[in-house]
Design a protein around this motif. Structure first.
Motif, PDB file in Angstrom:
ATOM      1  N   LEU B 136      32.774  18.289  20.878  1.00 64.55           N
ATOM      2  CA  LEU B 136      33.537  17.177  20.307  1.00 64.55           C
ATOM      3  C   LEU B 136      35.001  17.263  20.729  1.00 64.55           C
ATOM      4  O   LEU B 136      35.633  16.260  21.050  1.00 64.55           O
ATOM      5  CB  LEU B 136      33.406  17.176  18.770  1.00 64.55           C
ATOM      6  N   ARG B 137      35.518  18.495  20.776  1.00 61.56           N
ATOM      7  CA  ARG B 137      36.911  18.654  21.198  1.00 61.56           C
ATOM      8  C   ARG B 137      37.086  18.255  22.664  1.00 61.56           C
ATOM      9  O   ARG B 137      38.056  17.574  23.026  1.00 61.56           O
ATOM     10  CB  ARG B 137      37.351  20.109  20.998  1.00 61.56           C
ATOM     11  N   LEU B 138      36.133  18.659  23.501  1.00 62.25           N
ATOM     12  CA  LEU B 138      36.209  18.272  24.912  1.00 62.25           C
ATOM     13  C   LEU B 138      36.249  16.740  25.049  1.00 62.25           C
ATOM     14  O   LEU B 138      37.070  16.187  25.789  1.00 62.25           O
ATOM     15  CB  LEU B 138      35.009  18.847  25.666  1.00 62.25           C
ATOM     16  N   LEU B 139      35.403  16.074  24.288  1.00 65.10           N
ATOM     17  CA  LEU B 139      35.335  14.616  24.397  1.00 65.10           C
ATOM     18  C   LEU B 139      36.607  13.964  23.860  1.00 65.10           C
ATOM     19  O   LEU B 139      37.119  12.991  24.435  1.00 65.10           O
ATOM     20  CB  LEU B 139      34.097  14.086  23.665  1.00 65.10           C
ATOM     21  N   VAL B 140      37.134  14.497  22.766  1.00 68.11           N
ATOM     22  CA  VAL B 140      38.373  13.942  22.201  1.00 68.11           C
ATOM     23  C   VAL B 140      39.526  14.122  23.196  1.00 68.11           C
ATOM     24  O   VAL B 140      40.338  13.208  23.410  1.00 68.11           O
ATOM     25  CB  VAL B 140      38.689  14.613  20.847  1.00 68.11           C
ATOM     26  N   GLU B 141      39.578  15.290  23.826  1.00 67.88           N
ATOM     27  CA  GLU B 141      40.675  15.537  24.772  1.00 67.88           C
ATOM     28  C   GLU B 141      40.526  14.697  26.039  1.00 67.88           C
ATOM     29  O   GLU B 141      41.521  14.232  26.612  1.00 67.88           O
ATOM     30  CB  GLU B 141      40.757  17.034  25.094  1.00 67.88           C
ATOM     31  N   LEU B 142      39.289  14.490  26.466  1.00 66.27           N
ATOM     32  CA  LEU B 142      39.078  13.610  27.617  1.00 66.27           C
ATOM     33  C   LEU B 142      39.505  12.184  27.274  1.00 66.27           C
ATOM     34  O   LEU B 142      40.181  11.509  28.053  1.00 66.27           O
ATOM     35  CB  LEU B 142      37.605  13.645  28.052  1.00 66.27           C
ATOM     36  N   GLU B 143      39.099  11.728  26.085  1.00 66.10           N
ATOM     37  CA  GLU B 143      39.482  10.376  25.656  1.00 66.10           C
ATOM     38  C   GLU B 143      41.008  10.241  25.650  1.00 66.10           C
ATOM     39  O   GLU B 143      41.568   9.250  26.128  1.00 66.10           O
ATOM     40  CB  GLU B 143      38.915  10.083  24.260  1.00 66.10           C
ATOM     41  N   ASP B 144      41.675  11.265  25.125  1.00 64.60           N
ATOM     42  CA  ASP B 144      43.137  11.241  25.061  1.00 64.60           C
ATOM     43  C   ASP B 144      43.740  11.138  26.461  1.00 64.60           C
ATOM     44  O   ASP B 144      44.652  10.332  26.707  1.00 64.60           O
ATOM     45  CB  ASP B 144      43.625  12.506  24.349  1.00 64.60           C
ATOM     46  N   ALA B 145      43.229  11.938  27.395  1.00 64.07           N
ATOM     47  CA  ALA B 145      43.774  11.904  28.757  1.00 64.07           C
ATOM     48  C   ALA B 145      43.534  10.538  29.400  1.00 64.07           C
ATOM     49  O   ALA B 145      44.425   9.971  30.050  1.00 64.07           O
ATOM     50  CB  ALA B 145      43.132  13.012  29.607  1.00 64.07           C
ATOM     51  N   LEU B 146      42.336   9.983  29.204  1.00 62.84           N
ATOM     52  CA  LEU B 146      42.031   8.681  29.798  1.00 62.84           C
ATOM     53  C   LEU B 146      42.938   7.601  29.219  1.00 62.84           C
ATOM     54  O   LEU B 146      43.354   6.673  29.922  1.00 62.84           O
ATOM     55  CB  LEU B 146      40.554   8.330  29.582  1.00 62.84           C
ATOM     56  N   CYS B 147      43.253   7.704  27.928  1.00 64.65           N
ATOM     57  CA  CYS B 147      44.139   6.720  27.303  1.00 64.65           C
ATOM     58  C   CYS B 147      45.566   6.858  27.850  1.00 64.65           C
ATOM     59  O   CYS B 147      46.262   5.863  28.061  1.00 64.65           O
ATOM     60  CB  CYS B 147      44.122   6.869  25.788  1.00 64.65           C
ATOM     61  N   ARG B 148      46.002   8.083  28.067  1.00 60.23           N
ATOM     62  CA  ARG B 148      47.336   8.273  28.644  1.00 60.23           C
ATOM     63  C   ARG B 148      47.390   7.724  30.062  1.00 60.23           C
ATOM     64  O   ARG B 148      48.401   7.154  30.486  1.00 60.23           O
ATOM     65  CB  ARG B 148      47.693   9.764  28.656  1.00 60.23           C
ATOM     66  N   ILE B 149      46.322   7.904  30.815  1.00 57.91           N
ATOM     67  CA  ILE B 149      46.284   7.456  32.214  1.00 57.91           C
ATOM     68  C   ILE B 149      46.260   5.933  32.302  1.00 57.91           C
ATOM     69  O   ILE B 149      46.859   5.336  33.186  1.00 57.91           O
ATOM     70  CB  ILE B 149      45.056   8.081  32.919  1.00 57.91           C
ATOM     71  N   THR B 150      45.569   5.304  31.337  1.00 57.28           N
ATOM     72  CA  THR B 150      45.418   3.853  31.405  1.00 57.28           C
ATOM     73  C   THR B 150      46.412   3.116  30.520  1.00 57.28           C
ATOM     74  O   THR B 150      46.527   1.892  30.609  1.00 57.28           O
ATOM     75  CB  THR B 150      43.988   3.433  30.984  1.00 57.28           C
ATOM     76  N   GLY B 151      47.091   3.837  29.643  1.00 55.25           N
ATOM     77  CA  GLY B 151      48.032   3.173  28.738  1.00 55.25           C
ATOM     78  C   GLY B 151      47.350   2.400  27.628  1.00 55.25           C
ATOM     79  O   GLY B 151      47.810   1.328  27.226  1.00 55.25           O
ATOM     80  N   MET B 152      46.232   2.948  27.145  1.00 55.22           N
ATOM     81  CA  MET B 152      45.479   2.265  26.094  1.00 55.22           C
ATOM     82  C   MET B 152      45.477   3.120  24.824  1.00 55.22           C
ATOM     83  O   MET B 152      45.932   4.268  24.829  1.00 55.22           O
ATOM     84  CB  MET B 152      44.043   1.997  26.563  1.00 55.22           C
ATOM     85  N   ALA B 153      44.898   2.541  23.742  1.00 60.51           N
ATOM     86  CA  ALA B 153      45.014   3.192  22.433  1.00 60.51           C
ATOM     87  C   ALA B 153      43.850   4.138  22.132  1.00 60.51           C
ATOM     88  O   ALA B 153      44.039   5.191  21.520  1.00 60.51           O
ATOM     89  CB  ALA B 153      45.088   2.134  21.333  1.00 60.51           C
ATOM     90  N   ALA B 154      42.659   3.766  22.526  1.00 61.48           N
ATOM     91  CA  ALA B 154      41.472   4.569  22.211  1.00 61.48           C
ATOM     92  C   ALA B 154      40.377   4.193  23.184  1.00 61.48           C
ATOM     93  O   ALA B 154      40.466   3.171  23.874  1.00 61.48           O
ATOM     94  CB  ALA B 154      41.018   4.317  20.780  1.00 61.48           C
ATOM     95  N   ALA B 155      39.325   5.033  23.242  1.00 60.71           N
ATOM     96  CA  ALA B 155      38.269   4.761  24.218  1.00 60.71           C
ATOM     97  C   ALA B 155      36.917   5.191  23.667  1.00 60.71           C
ATOM     98  O   ALA B 155      36.841   6.083  22.811  1.00 60.71           O
ATOM     99  CB  ALA B 155      38.539   5.482  25.534  1.00 60.71           C
ATOM    100  N   THR B 156      35.868   4.545  24.164  1.00 56.92           N
ATOM    101  CA  THR B 156      34.510   5.042  23.956  1.00 56.92           C
ATOM    102  C   THR B 156      34.050   5.699  25.246  1.00 56.92           C
ATOM    103  O   THR B 156      34.292   5.173  26.339  1.00 56.92           O
ATOM    104  CB  THR B 156      33.523   3.925  23.570  1.00 56.92           C
ATOM    105  N   LEU B 157      33.396   6.848  25.091  1.00 56.72           N
ATOM    106  CA  LEU B 157      32.893   7.561  26.265  1.00 56.72           C
ATOM    107  C   LEU B 157      31.394   7.326  26.453  1.00 56.72           C
ATOM    108  O   LEU B 157      30.773   7.946  27.307  1.00 56.72           O
ATOM    109  CB  LEU B 157      33.161   9.063  26.105  1.00 56.72           C
ATOM    110  N   GLN B 158      30.812   6.447  25.635  1.00 58.01           N
ATOM    111  CA  GLN B 158      29.348   6.278  25.676  1.00 58.01           C
ATOM    112  C   GLN B 158      28.800   5.629  26.949  1.00 58.01           C
ATOM    113  O   GLN B 158      27.754   6.058  27.426  1.00 58.01           O
ATOM    114  CB  GLN B 158      28.865   5.472  24.464  1.00 58.01           C
ATOM    115  N   PRO B 159      29.423   4.618  27.519  1.00 56.69           N
ATOM    116  CA  PRO B 159      28.757   3.920  28.629  1.00 56.69           C
ATOM    117  C   PRO B 159      28.409   4.865  29.785  1.00 56.69           C
ATOM    118  O   PRO B 159      29.227   5.686  30.203  1.00 56.69           O
ATOM    119  CB  PRO B 159      29.784   2.868  29.047  1.00 56.69           C
ATOM    120  N   ALA B 160      27.188   4.727  30.292  1.00 59.18           N
ATOM    121  CA  ALA B 160      26.660   5.667  31.278  1.00 59.18           C
ATOM    122  C   ALA B 160      27.093   5.339  32.686  1.00 59.18           C
ATOM    123  O   ALA B 160      26.933   6.151  33.590  1.00 59.18           O
ATOM    124  CB  ALA B 160      25.137   5.687  31.197  1.00 59.18           C
TER     125      ALA B 160
END
Lengths: 446, 524
Positions: B136-160
């Protein structure tokens, strides 16, 4: 220099000079300042390979894995199975791992032939004629199965058994919501009770065995579907297919399934592989979802393989495509094909038999414990639901303290079953493990 | 006349694969043809379980007479067969793969190791949160990095995959408009867009309205003004677009769409060009999907698995798919929670988790500064190669390119009759995977070239020289060599027409080969 870029400073300078530019920044000079990011990304600086792996190890150490940590009796759509050494050895071959979708057939015969063999084996598992080259997972395969049925019948009502995995039902609701009208068929004693009047149904979706491990009457569901002018979409367990009659032979028009048991680790739920097969029917040419590999010949009349019927697909038909699938799960499909070839027909049967034996034995041991009862009465194969005296979550927590993943709590998904645990037993569990588990289980109830 | 490169940029290339050897010119048997009844590879753990018969365990009306028809092979034959199959396949690890839009960059081996750690691979997706804190921590940290890279607020990592991300984003768009009490029916898409865009629009229950490109290859602003109205749910845009061009009017495009009450969707297929330089959020995008198998080096696996996370602006967070991994600040524990107005699950579990772990490792290894250099170098390589082939091909949209460019071989076809397809096949003999052909649809005889940042300058230069050579050759021989190509591959030109006419979609024994798996015409 960063981790991924081979260029030396001198080479970058020479390339910029060739382009008449002064700096890398100039490559973006035509982009309006209003949207340029000043000061770079607010992301931690790069780390050395060994430092990254140390971080990964630390994250991994914060898990209690079902495999290699706990002794697991969890199933619920994802299963611990032995993974023969050939599967990772061959699947990690970089020619498979680092190639793209085989658009250039002359350079892609390896992936294409492996997928052709995968398609052949999926057809054999389900007793059907045409299998595609994979979808994302069982849930996406179920969605595509219903979409296919809706397109083929030109109808929009789909009946879904309540004994289809709750996550799959939810994905189906999310992804077909704007277009299909979904209705749920209830359970009676672990099996689906289809209504007598199915209306203008496009499809019935049944699972075999279902999420509670019970053996549904697929032939009856097929008759009902066909009488109503609908297709039967069966979510079939491919391991159980080693013992059970194929859903194709029982009348299913479309089979979907989860290929994870063949060669793919649990991996916190992915990547897995959605199996998809159907009959040799007219709708295939227009509406089959996903990539499809066909056999043909090359200019020298030698056997060759190529992606075919691409006129169904999004890159040709765009808004009228049979599906939006582009990237699929090829590598996982190849792993499944290698594992299935390693098993062969008799190995697959033996695998299913061993799962069923382990489950029978485990179930008998647990049912000796006072207060533990079957949650449903229908016959099962290698997954079954038991009622516990008191909340299942508490029992599972105590079992975890003793080193067991004792199954999955059904209360959030099937409150009508009361306090119930779903357990799966595969070929990986020994009699000694089960005996210890049963005595720990009994203590956990006190 | 094209200017010549400095000597430092020329010389032997690490990415030119023309030494790759292929043994033999015979076809490889299908695994079923290697089968011999009774031969086996399998064995299972000794368990001590009672050895009940199948008839004791399975009700008679469910028990199959025979198991499925799988091949029976020895492990040795299986390994030889599959190894030979791998030798009949090109890959990034073998050589350069300038397949435009697909971003076939080198995939660091570090990420293979990171995604094979037993503490990650052995976790069951239904385990309770207290047993999966690391994941869960890995996924939260990945989401955080992706949001910083894209300038967005939050993300879902579900789509395959990217296409599933697109559908997710469009369902978020639908949920937003529905919640606002103003359902809409149309989604705008440029005529240069990937086919997945309109296909996803249909699945989301919307109608596609095409926006024409102007003579620069960018969204035609005047046309957009006439198309934007209060029935438009949003605009899907790839930026840089599929011509490799940055949509420089993006601020005005965003204003037009937002003023009409629509949302702006970012197709992240080309995000790799702008890492650290431009963020979709700063351009005004509300929904962003990323192809982790392009930008973040998850290998393509012969067609998958990838991963297609979707990031959103603050106003859309409450609609994201659930359950979402999140850090509970009070307990400092990671949990799975479902947003209040979630559109629902997209994936059976948590997405392609092990692919997400690869992207996490890639981002950690490169860091913010390294990712910016990745983007800059990808653009540098593409810009350089485009200039080097300026006199070889037509460049119908000759704006400054980003990470890829689209050339037209129409000039070669006019002069010699040789098509883009023939040039692509001839390029194989020069040791390179061909570029994407015939896309985007608005370019005649399109060759879409994406060298990526992981190819050295020498490899990019070798590609340029190969293009020059094959076109010069076509002018000299009237295209004879190109039309005969490829002659160095395990099979020669493959007959795609016959494949579609006489469908053979699975292996069957010889006596059945004439009838099996034939799908009847006509179209349904």
């Amino acid at each position: 220099m960063g981790h991924s870029v081979p260029h030396t400073d001198a080479e970058i300078a020479a390339m910029l000079d060739f382009l008449g530019l002064a700096s890398l920044d100039d490559l973006y000079a035509h982009i309006p300042d209003a949207v340029r990011l000043a000061g770079g990304l607010d992301v931690a600086p790069g780390a050395a390979e060994s430092d990254v792996l140390a971080e990964i190890d630390a994250l991994a150490a914060a898990n209690r894995p079902a495999v290699g940590g706990l002794v697991s009796f969890a199933g619920f759509g994802a299963y611990e199975h032995e993974r023969p050494a050939v599967v990772p050895a061959l699947t990690m071959r970089s020619e498979f791992v680092t190639s793209y979708t085989p658009y250039q057939p002359e350079l892609s015969q390896g992936v294409l032939q492996a997928l052709f063999e995968y398609q052949s084996m999926v057809c054999a598992l389900f007793g059907l004629d045409v299998a595609n080259a994979s979808l994302y997972d069982a849930a996406s395969a179920a969605v595509e199965g219903l979409n296919l049925a809706a397109a083929a019948t030109k109808r929009r009502v789909a009946w879904i058994s309540r004994a289809v995995h709750p996550n799959i039902r939810e994905v189906v609701r999310t992804l077909t919501g704007p277009r299909l009208e979904l209705r749920e068929a209830p359970l009676v004693d672990g099996r689906t009770e289809w209504p007598d009047d199915l209306g203008e149904a496009a499809a019935l979706l049944v699972a075999y065995p279902n999420v509670l491990g019970c053996l549904e009457d697929v032939a009856d569901a097929a008759r009902r579907a066909h009488d109503a002018g609908a297709l039967l979409v069966a979510q079939a367990d491919p391991v159980a297919a080693g013992l059970l009659r194929s859903v194709g032979s029982l009348g299913a028009d479309v089979a979907v399934g989860e290929g994870q048991p063949f060669g793919t680790p649990l991996g916190f739920g992915g990547p897995y592989v959605g199996l998809f097969a159907t009959r040799n029917a007219p709708y295939v040419r227009r509406w089959l979802p996903g990539r499809l590999v066909g056999e043909t010949v090359d200019a020298d009349n030698r056997r060759a393989y190529v992606l075919t019927l691409s006129t169904r697909e999004q890159h040709i038909r765009r808004a009228e495509a049979s599906s939006n699938v582009c990237t699929n799960q090829t590598l996982i499909a190849i792993a499944a094909a290698i594992h299935l070839a390693w098993l062969g027909p008799h190995g697959l049967r033996e695998l299913a038999l061993r799962c069923a034996r382990g489950a029978r034995y485990t179930r008998e041991q647990l049912l000796r414990i006072p207060g533990v009862e079957p949650a449903v009465d229908a016959p099962t194969l290698y997954e079954f639901a038991l009622r516990t005296p008191g909340p299942a979550a508490v029992v599972l927590e105590r079992l975890a303290e003793e080193g067991y993943l004792g199954g999955v709590d059904l209360a959030p998904h099937y409150p009508e079953l009361g306090d119930a645990i779903l357990l799966a037993v595969t070929e990986t569990r020994t009699r000694a493990e089960v005996d210890d588990f049963a005595s720990t289980f009994e203590k956990a109830l006190r | 006349m094209t200017r010549k490169p400095q000597p430092v940029l020329t010389g032997p290339s690490g990415g030119q694969a023309w030494s790759a050897s292929v043994i033999g010119r015979h076809h490889e048997p299908v695994v079923y043809e290697l089968s011999s009844p009774g031969r086996r590879s399998w064995s299972f753990r000794t368990t001590g379980m009672p050895e009940w018969d199948a008839t004791d365990l399975v009700p008679a009306d469910h028990l199959a007479d025979e198991p499925p028809a799988l091949p029976e092979v020895s492990e040795r034959d299986l390994v030889a067969h599959v190894t030979r199959l791998t030798q009949r396949n090109y890959s990034v690890d073998l050589g350069a793969y300038p397949l435009g839009s697909c971003t076939m960059k080198y995939n660091p081996k570090l990420c293979d190791v990171a995604s094979s750690v037993p503490g990650l691979t052995g976790v069951h997706p239904a385990q309770p949160g207290e047993q999966t804190q690391g994941w869960l921590r890995l996924l939260v940290e990945l989401e955080d990095a992706l949001c910083r890279i894209t300038g967005m607020a939050a993300a879902t990592l579900q789509p395959a995959a990217g296409a599933q991300g697109e559908l997710t984003g469009l369902l978020l768009m639908r949920a937003w408009h529905d919640a606002a009490g103003s359902p809409r029916t149309k989604v705008l898409i440029p005529d240069s867009a990937h086919g997945t865009n309109p296909a996803s629009v249909t699945l989301a229950g919307y109608q596609t309205v095409e926006v024409p490109s102007d003579r620069r290859g960018l969204v035609d602003l005047d046309a957009l003004r006439t198309l934007v109205d209060d029935d438009v749910a949003g605009l899907m845009l790839t930026n840089p677009n599929t011509l490799g061009l940055f949509e420089t009017d993006i601020v005005e495009i965003a204003r037009l769409v937002h003023e009409a009450g629509g949302l702006l969707y970012y197709d992240g297929a080309n995000l790799n060009a702008i890492l650290g330089e431009v963020r979709p959020g700063d351009m005004g995008f509300d929904i962003v999907h990323m192809n982790l198998h392009k930008t973040f080096a998850v290998p393509h696996g012969g067609g998958g698995p990838g991963a297609g996370p979707v990031a959103v602006a603050p106003r859309l967070v409450e609609f994201l798919p659930g359950p979402r991994p999140q850090l509970d600040p009070e307990t400092n524990r990671y949990t799975l929670t479902t947003p209040p107005r979630s559109i629902g699950r997209i994936h059976g579990w948590h997405g392609n988790a092990l692919a997400l772990a690869r992207a996490y490792a890639y981002i950690r290894a490169n860091g913010g500064d390294g990712l910016q250099l990745v983007a800059q170098t990808a653009v540098l390589n593409a810009r350089y190669l485009k200039e080097r082939v300026r006199d070889v091909f037509d460049l119908p949209y000759d704006e400054p390119c980003m990470h890829e460019f689209v050339a037209s071989a129409a000039n070669v076809k006019r002069a010699t009759g040789v098509k883009a397809l023939d040039l692509a096949k001839r390029l194989i003999e020069e040791g390179f995977h061909p570029p994407t052909m015939y896309f985007p649809l608005i370019v005649d005889e399109a060759l879409m070239v994406e060298p990526t940042e992981t190819e050295s300058p020498q490899t990019v230069e070798a590609m340029a020289q190969a293009f020059e050579r094959i076109v010069t050759e076509a002018e000299a021989d009237g295209g004879a060599a190109a039309r005969a190509a490829p002659r160095t591959t395990p099979v020669s030109r493959v007959d795609e027409v016959q494949a579609a006419k006489k469908l053979r979609l699975r292996w069957t024994p010889d006596e059945e080969r004439s009838t099996a798996a034939r799908v009847p015409s006509p179209l349904h």
